[in-house]
Design a protein around this motif. Sequence first.
Motif, PDB file in Angstrom:
ATOM      1  N   ALA A  21      15.381  -7.425  -5.768  1.00  0.00           N
ATOM      2  CA  ALA A  21      14.370  -7.124  -4.655  1.00  0.00           C
ATOM      3  C   ALA A  21      13.102  -6.401  -5.203  1.00  0.00           C
ATOM      4  CB  ALA A  21      14.910  -6.525  -3.265  1.00  0.00           C
ATOM      5  N   ARG A  22      12.323  -6.535  -4.610  1.00  0.00           N
ATOM      6  CA  ARG A  22      10.921  -5.655  -4.849  1.00  0.00           C
ATOM      7  C   ARG A  22       9.955  -5.431  -3.827  1.00  0.00           C
ATOM      8  NH1 ARG A  22       8.322  -9.207  -9.503  1.00  0.00           N
ATOM      9  NH2 ARG A  22      10.244  -8.995 -10.119  1.00  0.00           N
ATOM     10  N   GLY A  23       9.078  -4.502  -3.746  1.00  0.00           N
ATOM     11  CA  GLY A  23       8.154  -4.211  -2.823  1.00  0.00           C
ATOM     12  C   GLY A  23       7.141  -3.198  -3.301  1.00  0.00           C
ATOM     13  N   GLN A  45       5.898   9.418  -2.533  1.00  0.00           N
ATOM     14  CA  GLN A  45       5.834   8.149  -1.727  1.00  0.00           C
ATOM     15  C   GLN A  45       7.422   7.398  -1.266  1.00  0.00           C
ATOM     16  OE1 GLN A  45       3.553   4.802  -3.594  1.00  0.00           O
ATOM     17  NE2 GLN A  45       1.951   6.313  -4.579  1.00  0.00           N
ATOM     18  N   ARG A  46       7.581   6.871  -0.363  1.00  0.00           N
ATOM     19  CA  ARG A  46       8.656   6.485   0.431  1.00  0.00           C
ATOM     20  C   ARG A  46       8.860   4.962  -0.091  1.00  0.00           C
ATOM     21  NH1 ARG A  46       8.031   9.321   6.187  1.00  0.00           N
ATOM     22  NH2 ARG A  46       8.398  11.558   5.599  1.00  0.00           N
ATOM     23  N   ILE A  47      10.083   4.568  -0.658  1.00  0.00           N
ATOM     24  CA  ILE A  47      10.358   3.226  -0.916  1.00  0.00           C
ATOM     25  C   ILE A  47      11.822   2.976  -0.100  1.00  0.00           C
ATOM     26  CG2 ILE A  47      11.736   1.812  -2.696  1.00  0.00           C
ATOM     27  CD1 ILE A  47      10.230   3.783  -4.489  1.00  0.00           C
ATOM     28  N   ASP A  48      11.482   2.065   1.077  1.00  0.00           N
ATOM     29  CA  ASP A  48      12.283   1.324   1.805  1.00  0.00           C
ATOM     30  C   ASP A  48      13.059   0.050   1.492  1.00  0.00           C
ATOM     31  OD1 ASP A  48      13.810   0.657   4.171  1.00  0.00           O
ATOM     32  OD2 ASP A  48      12.600   1.717   5.385  1.00  0.00           O
ATOM     33  N   PHE A  49      14.110   0.015   1.176  1.00  0.00           N
ATOM     34  CA  PHE A  49      14.751  -1.219   0.953  1.00  0.00           C
ATOM     35  C   PHE A  49      15.960  -1.221   1.574  1.00  0.00           C
ATOM     36  CE2 PHE A  49      18.419   0.704  -1.810  1.00  0.00           C
ATOM     37  CZ  PHE A  49      17.768   2.212  -1.776  1.00  0.00           C
ATOM     38  N   SER A  50      15.651  -1.084   2.945  1.00  0.00           N
ATOM     39  CA  SER A  50      16.691  -1.306   3.821  1.00  0.00           C
ATOM     40  C   SER A  50      17.234  -2.921   4.208  1.00  0.00           C
ATOM     41  CB  SER A  50      16.439  -0.679   5.441  1.00  0.00           C
ATOM     42  OG  SER A  50      15.969   0.602   5.231  1.00  0.00           O
TER      43      SER A  50
END
Length: 606
Positions: free
Chosen positions: A61-63, A79-84
Amino acid sequence: MMRAIFTVAAFALAMPASAQERAPALNQLGFEPGDPKVAIVAVAGDPIAWTLVDAGGHTLARGKAQPYGDDPASGEPVQRIDFSGFRTPGTGYRIAVNGRSSDPFEIRDGIYAPLAKDALAFFYHQRAGVPIEARFVGANWARPAGHPHEIAKCFAGADQRGLQWPGCDYALDVTGGWYDAGDHGKYVVNGGISLWTFLNAYERRPAAFPDGSLKLPEAGNRASDLLDEARTEMEFLLRMQVPDGKQLSVPVGPSKPLKPGQARWNADPADFATINAGGMAHQKVADRHWTKLPMPPQDDPEERLLYPPTTAATLNLAATAAQCARLWRGVDDGFAARCLKAAQRAWAAARRNPEVYATNSFDGSGGYGDSDVSDEFYWAAAELYATTGEGAYLAAVRASPHFTTEIREPGWPSTATLGTITLATVPNGLPGVEVKRLRAAIVAAANRFLADEAGNGYRIPYVAANYPWGSNSSLLNRAMLLGLAYDFTRDAKYRAGVIDAIDYVLGRNPIGTSFVSGYGTRAMQNPHHRFWAHSMDSKLPGPPPGVLSGGPNSTAMSDDVAAKMKGKCAPQKCWADDIRAYALNEVAINWNAPLFWVAAWLDSRT
Ligand code: 9MR
Ligand code: 9MR
């Protein structure tokens, strides 16, 4: 194998230098598939690209992260990384940013079950008066009984302030209970909230830890293992009660007016007066002088003494013994009856002596001094009312300002919330509308905690200009309230708040360390503890798994390690994994108790 890429975004072209310095921080244990999943990376500037990779290095996954900006709690832009959206169970996953990978983590159901058990096992390790047996904990952590025959007399003579204490004409057998922390004091005030938290977890889910689910000497007695461990402390608290008819001379009344520059906790106590102390509880039993580290409990050379009874300790006994009286009913009726009698005696003694405060003036142990016991009165009245339904306790509940004021996270000096939780969750005689109002007050507190997530970069439900001693427990006690708000409303946002708290504790923090021993690739290893003192003596063990560090403390940086950091660390960074750092890295029963409560709650999806 097909792998879904749920977010597709272009990589950022620019690569800010700070991103090179630290890997994304996240819960090093991992996540349940359906829970929110967040990592934080300390980097300024535009949204940064991230990937989720598996153990083989494949991108799943990426974003792009969401910049938060400057974060006062950690002192850095984040920074916030959301991979929910990634829900596939597996192990060895990492989040990578600019070639820096997070610690590996797992995604699976039931991920908190071992943590709940280990957080509970901490209390067996802390037991006083009995050997800690290899067959339950392994040879590494086994030790002979500490203070196995603790028949203690009252402190007499001059204390550190020069106050003269007359002592008492009796000794009490106060063998047993849990050592408080890294020291060998046994404190009724702190024992109270710890025991309450255990008994509340039991009351919420009585079947969760049945007989035989833990490794305990009581296995096979057909009682819940959670009750068995709780009983260790309850029996000790009962032993701390002053026999009927005893007259004692103690300071009575509020402390004297503060002198210029004098801190409130250090105020001069009132003058001594003689009281009828029967039914009160001694504040603590502890060493006459501080012992050095390391010091396995069986080697403690100090004299053990009872310290004067206080109103706060007495009400801690009243509240927990009242819980005991309703929870052992049907399990051990004799014990329940003994508890009820003790609770009633303690309540009466506190009413008779409502202003006997700890003086914080003894060597060898912590103070746990508290100059406002209105919350302890409310808490005890609430527990006694829930147990007995008697009008006198209801009247005390109703007359208390704590029945209607805003709810905050509990702590050893602020116990009102414990009473409110009981009244809001245990069937009792309050009219339904009032129970609803109390539940709404808990939900309102939970909403405030969720609002706090916007006020700090690591997105935890906690904001404070300075972090207090044991800050991890403040956060986890908030998580307990968030858990209750979920129980009342079934709104997923409250579970998400609990996850935010546990994520921080297990590694999603600016130190990138899990504050729980044995849980995480980089977990706390050197707590301030007199037996788990491996870094000072290689023959001694380090901490067993499941032990919580007090955590960042930017307010009372009194030990040598903290003193050197003072003024130089952002609140969340005022921490060190150092055995000498008792203000930062001690462990304590009132801190592991909410860790246990929260882990057990997370493991009880309903
Ligand atoms: O080891 C003690 C720790 O358990 C307490 O939490 C702490 C605060 O009360 O005090 C520690 O003991 C230190 C004492 O306060 C000052 N002299 C050095 C002691 C050992 O580190
Ligand atoms: O948890 C207590 C914290 O709130 C106080 O600020 C601190 C200093 O008085 O003491 C903490 O409690 C310690 C206790 O006094 C002795 N045993 C260890 C406890 C945890 O550090």
